[in-house]
Enzyme design. Structure first.
Site, mmCIF file in Angstrom:
data_model
loop_
_atom_site.group_PDB
_atom_site.id
_atom_site.type_symbol
_atom_site.label_atom_id
_atom_site.label_comp_id
_atom_site.label_asym_id
_atom_site.label_seq_id
_atom_site.Cartn_x
_atom_site.Cartn_y
_atom_site.Cartn_z
ATOM 1 N N LEU A 134 2.962 -3.586 -10.734
ATOM 2 C CA LEU A 134 3.635 -3.808 -9.455
ATOM 3 C C LEU A 134 2.731 -3.364 -8.297
ATOM 4 O O LEU A 134 2.567 -4.068 -7.310
ATOM 5 C CB LEU A 134 4.956 -3.021 -9.431
ATOM 6 C CG LEU A 134 5.804 -3.103 -8.163
ATOM 7 C CD1 LEU A 134 6.298 -4.529 -7.921
ATOM 8 C CD2 LEU A 134 7.025 -2.162 -8.261
ATOM 9 N N GLU B 266 -0.109 -2.428 -5.634
ATOM 10 C CA GLU B 266 -1.340 -3.019 -5.079
ATOM 11 C C GLU B 266 -1.848 -2.067 -3.998
ATOM 12 O O GLU B 266 -1.098 -1.193 -3.537
ATOM 13 C CB GLU B 266 -1.038 -4.386 -4.457
ATOM 14 C CG GLU B 266 -0.598 -5.403 -5.475
ATOM 15 C CD GLU B 266 -0.451 -6.810 -4.882
ATOM 16 O OE1 GLU B 266 -1.002 -7.068 -3.794
ATOM 17 O OE2 GLU B 266 0.213 -7.635 -5.539
ATOM 18 N N PRO B 267 -3.076 -2.271 -3.543
ATOM 19 C CA PRO B 267 -3.582 -1.359 -2.508
ATOM 20 C C PRO B 267 -2.644 -1.291 -1.291
ATOM 21 O O PRO B 267 -2.476 -0.235 -0.690
ATOM 22 C CB PRO B 267 -4.938 -1.978 -2.126
ATOM 23 C CG PRO B 267 -5.363 -2.725 -3.351
ATOM 24 C CD PRO B 267 -4.105 -3.223 -4.007
ATOM 25 N N ALA C 213 0.608 -1.972 -1.451
ATOM 26 C CA ALA C 213 1.994 -1.906 -1.914
ATOM 27 C C ALA C 213 2.177 -0.830 -2.975
ATOM 28 O O ALA C 213 2.076 -1.086 -4.171
ATOM 29 C CB ALA C 213 2.417 -3.268 -2.483
ATOM 30 N N ASP D 239 14.817 1.878 -12.374
ATOM 31 C CA ASP D 239 16.011 2.694 -12.666
ATOM 32 C C ASP D 239 16.018 3.104 -14.139
ATOM 33 O O ASP D 239 16.308 4.244 -14.491
ATOM 34 C CB ASP D 239 17.289 1.886 -12.389
ATOM 35 C CG ASP D 239 17.713 1.965 -10.923
ATOM 36 O OD1 ASP D 239 17.121 2.755 -10.165
ATOM 37 O OD2 ASP D 239 18.644 1.223 -10.544
ATOM 38 N N GLN E 218 -0.316 31.140 -12.705
ATOM 39 C CA GLN E 218 -0.401 32.350 -11.880
ATOM 40 C C GLN E 218 -0.070 33.598 -12.705
ATOM 41 O O GLN E 218 -0.789 34.603 -12.666
ATOM 42 C CB GLN E 218 0.562 32.222 -10.683
ATOM 43 C CG GLN E 218 0.475 33.327 -9.670
ATOM 44 C CD GLN E 218 -0.830 33.277 -8.877
ATOM 45 O OE1 GLN E 218 -1.439 32.227 -8.751
ATOM 46 N NE2 GLN E 218 -1.263 34.414 -8.376
ATOM 47 N N GLY F 38 -2.803 34.596 -15.065
ATOM 48 C CA GLY F 38 -4.091 34.954 -14.463
ATOM 49 C C GLY F 38 -5.234 34.105 -14.996
ATOM 50 O O GLY F 38 -5.096 32.887 -15.151
ATOM 51 N N GLU G 171 5.804 6.012 -10.600
ATOM 52 C CA GLU G 171 7.154 5.423 -10.730
ATOM 53 C C GLU G 171 8.028 5.746 -9.516
ATOM 54 O O GLU G 171 9.231 5.980 -9.636
ATOM 55 C CB GLU G 171 7.809 5.817 -12.049
ATOM 56 C CG GLU G 171 7.021 5.221 -13.210
ATOM 57 C CD GLU G 171 7.773 5.037 -14.482
ATOM 58 O OE1 GLU G 171 9.014 5.002 -14.467
ATOM 59 O OE2 GLU G 171 7.093 4.915 -15.518
HETATM 60 C C1 LIG Z 1 -2.045 7.742 -12.793
HETATM 61 C C2 LIG Z 1 -1.230 6.668 -12.146
HETATM 62 C C3 LIG Z 1 -0.601 5.728 -12.947
HETATM 63 C C4 LIG Z 1 0.145 4.688 -12.353
HETATM 64 N N1 LIG Z 1 0.696 3.710 -13.150
HETATM 65 C C5 LIG Z 1 1.261 2.616 -12.566
HETATM 66 C C6 LIG Z 1 1.697 1.499 -13.359
HETATM 67 O O1 LIG Z 1 1.590 1.497 -14.593
HETATM 68 N N2 LIG Z 1 2.211 0.417 -12.719
HETATM 69 C C7 LIG Z 1 2.333 0.355 -11.361
HETATM 70 O O2 LIG Z 1 2.800 -0.661 -10.857
HETATM 71 N N3 LIG Z 1 1.937 1.411 -10.591
HETATM 72 C C8 LIG Z 1 1.404 2.517 -11.143
HETATM 73 N N4 LIG Z 1 0.972 3.581 -10.376
HETATM 74 C C9 LIG Z 1 1.159 3.539 -8.919
HETATM 75 C C10 LIG Z 1 2.245 4.489 -8.443
HETATM 76 O O3 LIG Z 1 3.517 4.032 -8.795
HETATM 77 C C11 LIG Z 1 2.058 4.668 -6.919
HETATM 78 O O4 LIG Z 1 0.907 5.465 -6.767
HETATM 79 C C12 LIG Z 1 3.260 5.300 -6.258
HETATM 80 O O5 LIG Z 1 4.336 4.407 -6.222
HETATM 81 C C13 LIG Z 1 2.935 5.735 -4.813
HETATM 82 O O6 LIG Z 1 2.306 4.735 -4.101
HETATM 83 P P1 LIG Z 1 0.930 5.053 -3.332
HETATM 84 O O7 LIG Z 1 0.042 5.771 -4.259
HETATM 85 O O8 LIG Z 1 0.449 3.792 -2.738
HETATM 86 O O9 LIG Z 1 1.331 6.086 -2.193
HETATM 87 P P2 LIG Z 1 1.864 5.732 -0.753
HETATM 88 O O10 LIG Z 1 2.979 4.769 -0.844
HETATM 89 O O11 LIG Z 1 0.714 5.373 0.103
HETATM 90 O O12 LIG Z 1 2.459 7.127 -0.290
HETATM 91 C C14 LIG Z 1 1.657 8.177 0.221
HETATM 92 C C15 LIG Z 1 2.575 9.326 0.627
HETATM 93 O O13 LIG Z 1 3.483 8.879 1.669
HETATM 94 C C16 LIG Z 1 4.837 9.097 1.252
HETATM 95 N N5 LIG Z 1 5.682 8.005 1.736
HETATM 96 C C17 LIG Z 1 5.410 6.672 1.685
HETATM 97 N N6 LIG Z 1 6.460 5.976 2.192
HETATM 98 C C18 LIG Z 1 7.398 6.884 2.567
HETATM 99 C C19 LIG Z 1 8.697 6.775 3.150
HETATM 100 N N7 LIG Z 1 9.227 5.610 3.457
HETATM 101 N N8 LIG Z 1 9.366 7.920 3.396
HETATM 102 C C20 LIG Z 1 8.824 9.138 3.103
HETATM 103 N N9 LIG Z 1 7.597 9.283 2.541
HETATM 104 C C21 LIG Z 1 6.894 8.178 2.272
HETATM 105 C C22 LIG Z 1 4.786 9.112 -0.258
HETATM 106 O O14 LIG Z 1 5.881 9.800 -0.800
HETATM 107 C C23 LIG Z 1 3.469 9.808 -0.526
HETATM 108 O O15 LIG Z 1 3.639 11.188 -0.425
HETATM 109 C C24 LIG Z 1 0.263 4.640 -10.941
HETATM 110 C C25 LIG Z 1 -0.358 5.600 -10.143
HETATM 111 C C26 LIG Z 1 -1.116 6.597 -10.724
HETATM 112 C C27 LIG Z 1 -1.816 7.573 -9.843
#
Ligand SMILES: Cc1cc2nc3c(=O)[nH]c(=O)nc-3n(C[C@H](O)[C@H](O)[C@H](O)COP(=O)(O)OP(=O)(O)OC[C@H]3O[C@@H](n4cnc5c(N)ncnc54)[C@H](O)[C@@H]3O)c2cc1C
Length: 385
Positions: A122, A124-125, A127, A237, A331, A334, A356
């Site tokens: 799901l 993307e950079p 999304a 969900d 912590q 130690g 997720e």
């Molecule tokens: C190890 C790993 C495995 C993953 N596996 C999968 C996978 O199998 N399939 C898949 O599709 N994705 C996967 N992901 C992606 C993961 O689901 C996303 O990283 C996650 O949803 C957060 O998106 P983002 O990293 O773009 O952070 P961003 O959306 O850029 O968020 C950055 C910060 O801003 C906060 N923020 C953003 N919007 C809001 C808002 N409206 N209100 C308050 N705070 C907000 C966030 O909580 C976060 O603290 C994986 C990621 C990692 C690191």
């Protein structure tokens, strides 16, 4: 008192034994190398555990949601990286359970029954939290769709046989133009990009997926065009409690490792100081509360009752507990904490608050549920005045 049935306790015991033999002894090696663990798929094949969410009609184990949670907790106890492989594969299956036809279920589940794994694509950079902002497209051409674009941070991507991929069939419709597709490994134009290096869950495979004019049969569309976002939300969900399970396993392991170390430091009848004892008591309270919230959410799902808010609550609570307890454990212990398995547990816990759906996004979901029941009451009051 445990609320598990005799059968669930037996499955829990089998999972614990598997973890003790096949996961714990090898977890550190794969974590240090930051390498995926293909051996584990072979070791798990006979038990068909990678098909635990697959219905029996398709050759799977058809475990209830609670039973799956118990297995995932045991795996999270052993290694959250390896457990992420199992959880992410189940996540991919959930989209097919939500929206797949019989033929699509067979297509997707057959590899799982053979011990292979899947991915859910799901993110993307552009999304992540804003999941509806993806740019990948799927254009219908005759009996096919042609996919272009990319996905990032996709778990298992380098090793999966089958993928659920979300792409825009109607870019002008935004989020309502997203659709879900089954894509098979090896489809021409579908390649794996960068492999990510991570703070924690380092043996889990996290990669970029690249799509360049990837032709897939139109029959691989899950549900109808434009239903992708709905399918993704239902999938998440179902899947978020898996992260609660892994977090619980991590937290329990941190407590157990602390206790083991203290028993070495304070042999015989000697006791650690009361400050330390109270910390352990608090850890136990938080772990038990997290476990009961997880079991509650899973019981709701198994009973066919709404559980969306509880799914977000258990993911948020357990992952916050795991981060807190693993950090405290380092912590408290130690230098030993900083240099032992406890350090790995702390690193592994961080992702539980992010993937997720971050815990901030979960809090949005939960707050909407908290505020929702108040609305009709206000409306009734206004009407009455
Ligand atoms: C190890 C790993 C495995 C993953 N596996 C999968 C996978 O199998 N399939 C898949 O599709 N994705 C996967 N992901 C992606 C993961 O689901 C996303 O990283 C996650 O949803 C957060 O998106 P983002 O990293 O773009 O952070 P961003 O959306 O850029 O968020 C950055 C910060 O801003 C906060 N923020 C953003 N919007 C809001 C808002 N409206 N209100 C308050 N705070 C907000 C966030 O909580 C976060 O603290 C994986 C990621 C990692 C690191």
């Amino acid at each position: 008192m445990s609320i598990l049935t005799a059968e669930q306790k037996q499955i829990q015991a089998q999972a614990t034994a598997f973890v003790a033999k096949e996961i714990i002894p090898f977890a550190e090696k794969f974590d240090k190398a930051g390498e995926f663990h293909p051996y584990l798929l072979d070791a798990a094949r006979e038990s068909r555990i990678f098909a635990m969410a697959v219905p029996m009609a398709f050759g799977g184990l058809e475990y209830s949601a609670l039973t799956q949670a118990v297995v995932l907790e045991a795996w999270g106890y052993g290694c959250a990286g390896m457990a992420t492989t199992l959880a992410a594969s189940v996540l991919s299956m959930d989209s097919v359970l939500v929206a797949g036809t019989e033929a699509q279920k067979k297509q997707f589940f057959d590899p799982m029954v053979r011990g292979e794994i899947g991915s859910f694509g799901l993110t993307e950079p552009s999304a992540g939290s804003d999941a509806g902002n993806g740019k990948s497209t799927a254009v219908r051409v005759g009996d096919e769709y042609v996919i272009n674009g990319s996905k990032c941070w996709i778990t298992n991507g380098g090793y999966s046989s089958v993928f659920v991929i979300y792409a825009l069939t109607d870019p002008a419709a935004g989020m309502k133009g997203i659709s879900a597709f089954i894509v098979e490994k090896g489809t021409p134009g579908f390649t794996i990009g960068t492999v990510d290096h991570k703070l924690g869950i380092r043996s889990s495979n996290t990669v970029e997926l690249l799509f360049k004019d990837v032709h897939i049969p139109a029959a691989n569309l899950l549900g109808k065009e434009g239903e992708g976002m709905k399918i993704a939300m239902k999938t998440l969900d179902m899947a978020r409690p898996a992260i609660a399970s892994l977090s619980l396993g991590l937290a329990q392991r941190a407590l157990d490792e602390c206790v083991k170390h203290m028993q070495k430091l304070y042999p015989e009848k000697a006791q650690p100081g009361q400050t330390l004892q109270f910390k352990l008591a608090d850890m136990r309270i938080e772990i038990e509360a997290a476990r009961q919230l997880l079991y509650h959410a899973m019981n709701l799902r198994d009973a066919g009752l709404p559980y969306s808010a509880e799914s977000a609550m258990t993911k948020t609570f357990s992952s916050d507990v795991a981060m807190k307890i693993t950090t405290q454990a380092v912590q408290l212990m130690g230098a030993y904490g900083y240099t032992s398995v406890l350090a790995k547990l702390m690193r592994d816990a961080k992702i539980m608050q992010i993937y997720e759906g971050t815990n901030q996004i979960q809090r949005l979901v939960i707050s909407r549920a908290v505020l929702a029941p108040a609305r009709p009451a206000v409306a009734v009051q206004k009407g009455g005045n």
